[in-house]
Design an enzyme around this catalytic site. Structure first.
Site, PDB file in Angstrom:
ATOM      1  N   TYR A  17       0.823  -1.218   0.000  1.00  0.00           N
ATOM      2  CA  TYR A  17       0.000   0.000   0.000  1.00  0.00           C
ATOM      3  C   TYR A  17       0.853   1.263   0.000  1.00  0.00           C
ATOM      4  CZ  TYR A  17      -4.313  -2.556   0.436  1.00  0.00           C
ATOM      5  OH  TYR A  17      -5.385  -3.372   0.170  1.00  0.00           O
ATOM      6  N   TYR A 144     -14.488  -4.919   2.771  1.00  0.00           N
ATOM      7  CA  TYR A 144     -13.097  -5.280   2.476  1.00  0.00           C
ATOM      8  C   TYR A 144     -12.840  -6.651   3.081  1.00  0.00           C
ATOM      9  CZ  TYR A 144      -8.079  -5.642   2.405  1.00  0.00           C
ATOM     10  OH  TYR A 144      -6.799  -6.103   2.188  1.00  0.00           O
ATOM     11  N   ASP A 236     -17.004 -12.512   8.466  1.00  0.00           N
ATOM     12  CA  ASP A 236     -15.585 -12.162   8.375  1.00  0.00           C
ATOM     13  C   ASP A 236     -15.235 -11.346   9.615  1.00  0.00           C
ATOM     14  OD1 ASP A 236     -13.077 -11.199   7.936  1.00  0.00           O
ATOM     15  OD2 ASP A 236     -13.464 -10.459   5.907  1.00  0.00           O
ATOM     16  N   LYS A 265      -5.689 -11.595  12.066  1.00  0.00           N
ATOM     17  CA  LYS A 265      -5.257 -10.399  12.788  1.00  0.00           C
ATOM     18  C   LYS A 265      -4.956 -10.624  14.282  1.00  0.00           C
ATOM     19  CE  LYS A 265      -6.277  -6.942   9.528  1.00  0.00           C
ATOM     20  NZ  LYS A 265      -7.403  -6.825   8.608  1.00  0.00           N
TER      21      LYS A 265
HETATM   22  C1  LIG Z   1      -7.454  -7.267   7.088  1.00  0.00           C
HETATM   23  C2  LIG Z   1      -8.703  -7.955   6.711  1.00  0.00           C
HETATM   24  C3  LIG Z   1      -8.699  -9.051   5.850  1.00  0.00           C
HETATM   25  C4  LIG Z   1      -7.443  -9.544   5.179  1.00  0.00           C
HETATM   26  O1  LIG Z   1      -6.526 -10.002   6.098  1.00  0.00           O
HETATM   27  P1  LIG Z   1      -4.973 -10.114   5.675  1.00  0.00           P
HETATM   28  O2  LIG Z   1      -4.346 -10.832   6.801  1.00  0.00           O
HETATM   29  O3  LIG Z   1      -4.503  -8.700   5.535  1.00  0.00           O
HETATM   30  O4  LIG Z   1      -4.912 -10.845   4.395  1.00  0.00           O
HETATM   31  C5  LIG Z   1      -9.893  -9.693   5.595  1.00  0.00           C
HETATM   32  N1  LIG Z   1     -11.032  -9.271   6.154  1.00  0.00           N
HETATM   33  C6  LIG Z   1     -11.084  -8.217   6.983  1.00  0.00           C
HETATM   34  C7  LIG Z   1     -12.388  -7.816   7.588  1.00  0.00           C
HETATM   35  C8  LIG Z   1      -9.926  -7.505   7.282  1.00  0.00           C
HETATM   36  O5  LIG Z   1      -9.982  -6.444   8.076  1.00  0.00           O
END
Ligand SMILES: *Cc1c(COP(=O)(O)O)cnc(C)c1O
Length: 430
Positions: A17, A144, A236, A265
């Protein structure tokens, strides 16, 4: 004379980025302790966004580090097909009962994007294995879900995806629910339900789309409608998981439970790369067959890496303590109190908070990621010993849970300073 780290970096690194033309050289970070990052000149920065939302327990956590060290000495990696190991099984055993839903199976991968890819494959192949033709996926506008092609496909078409739009598969996008559009959205799902394999959503807070917050009760209505049409619900929780929204998972605010959940994360406390896609037994059973073609043919070299699993177990130990729960609650309370102090302003719009996430828009330029104000605010924050990285003109704070009261004060003071100086600039222009 040896070259400085930034000079060496400039020759060999391609950063994520990052537009490398005329960019500010990156700051060499040599260590981290709790909320603070330390650079090579001895400056410290409060990591107010938990290093891209992962470092929920801050940096240099001795307990997690020790568990990682022990596991690295015992078993650092083993192929995860035909073999298993204690950290992977133990993590699944501990995680599953904590998840918001009737999940019974954990599929491991490396990161958030892969957790999403696996979820989508599970949902699509589920219907194929059952012999039902459901091919479409449903997602929210401004979503996202990651940067791999499948994850990009279910993400909002934006400046992130633009060069690849022709290569992304077709997805049905709907608006996030509001009291005004909810009936219409339910009607839409009802009309198209039978062609939809799965519905993927970021519960309560859409992260990279701009920290957009929406009501749990409205999402519940959509999910109930989706479930009535047997659409598989994919939560997600890559960003919202592990305390971000005030509870351990955002799904705890919902009555309707998902069929698949994606985590990453905060999973390892931000120490190792690991992704989890958990599924219900009903889903898992659809892949059981004498017909080998019904197998979920997916895996990664580092699937269920033992060190990453050990780190997650350690992170769980911490997040499940009463102390950590109270810290999460305290951050939420302080965010709410801060919101009360923001009066009517010519520069601030839509100040909001969910759990440990605080966000607002500043009224400069258009609401878009490439809005020029973001890097300006980052630079100003760094000068004051704080690291913030707005998403375009959306300023947000998402601190590690170990942030101190004094550090919280510093962050809020900076936000106030930022708002006031923008107001001053505005009044000069008038
Ligand atoms: C950051 C994120 C992703 C992608 O995760 P990465 O480890 O960066 O590939 C997918 N979904 C959500 C909601 C996110 O915040």
């Amino acid at each position: 004379m040896t070259n400085s780290l930034t000079e060496r970096d400039a020759k060999v690194i391609w950063h994520p980025y990052t537009q490398h033309k005329n960019f500010l050289p990156p700051i060499p970070i040599v260590s981290g302790k709790d909320t603070l990052l330390f650079d090579d000149k001895g400056n410290s920065y409060i990591d107010a966004i938990s290093s891209w939302w992962v470092s929920i327990h801050g940096h240099g956590n001795a307990y997690i580090a020790e568990k990682i060290y022990q596991q690295a000495g015992r078993l650092e990696q083993v192929i995860f097909t035909g073999f298993t190991h204690e950290p992977a099984v133990r993590l699944a055993e501990r995680l599953l009962p904590l998840l918001p839903g009737d999940f019974s199976r954990v599929f491991y991968s490396d990161n958030g994007s892969t957790a999403v890819e696996v979820a989508m494959k599970m949902a699509i192949q589920y219907w194929g294995n059952k012999g039902e033709a459901r091919t479409k996926l449903l997602a929210f506008h401004n979503s996202y879900h990651g940067d791999t092609f499948g994850a990009m496909s279910v993400s909002e078409r934006s400046v992130f995806t633009a060069p690849f739009n022709d290569y992304l598969f077709e997805v049905i996008f709907i608006d996030t629910p509001t009291p005004e559009n909810i009936d219409q959205l339910c009607h839409f799902i009802h009309e198209h339900g039978r062609e939809i394999a799965g519905f993927i959503y970021e519960p309560l807070v859409q992260g990279a789309g701009g920290m957009i917050m929406y009501e749990a009760a409205l999402l519940d209505r959509l999910l109930t409608e989706a479930a009535a049409d047997r659409i598989l619900c994919i939560a997600d929780e890559v960003m919202t998981g592990f305390g971000r929204t005030g509870r351990l998972f955002a799904g705890e605010y919902l009555r309707h439970k998902a069929d698949i959940i994606c985590l990453s994360k905060g999973l390892t406390g931000g120490t190792m790369a690991l992704g989890v896609t958990a599924a219900t037994e009903r889903l898992f059973e659809a892949f059981l067959s004498d017909d080998k073609r019904k197998t979920l043919f997916h895996g990664h070299s580092f699937t269920a890496n033992p060190i990453a699993c050990a780190a997650s177990l350690a992170s769980l130990d911490i997040i499940l303590t009463e102390e950590c729960r109270q810290r999460i609650e305290r951050i939420g309370q302080r965010h709410q109190a801060f919101l009360q102090t923001i009066g009517p302003s010519s520069v601030v719009r839509n100040a909001r908070a969910t759990g440990t996430i605080l966000a607002f828009e500043v009224n400069t330029g258009r609401d878009e990621y490439i809005n020029a104000i973001g890097p300006v605010i980052t630079k100003q924050s760094l000068e004051r010993g704080i690291y913030l990285r707005p998403l375009g003109n959306t300023v947000y704070v998402m601190p590690p849970y170990c942030i101190t009261e004094k550090e919280m004060d510093q962050v809020y003071e900076f936000l106030v300073h930022c708002i006031t100086s923008l107001e001053e600039k505005n009044s000069i222009r008038i």
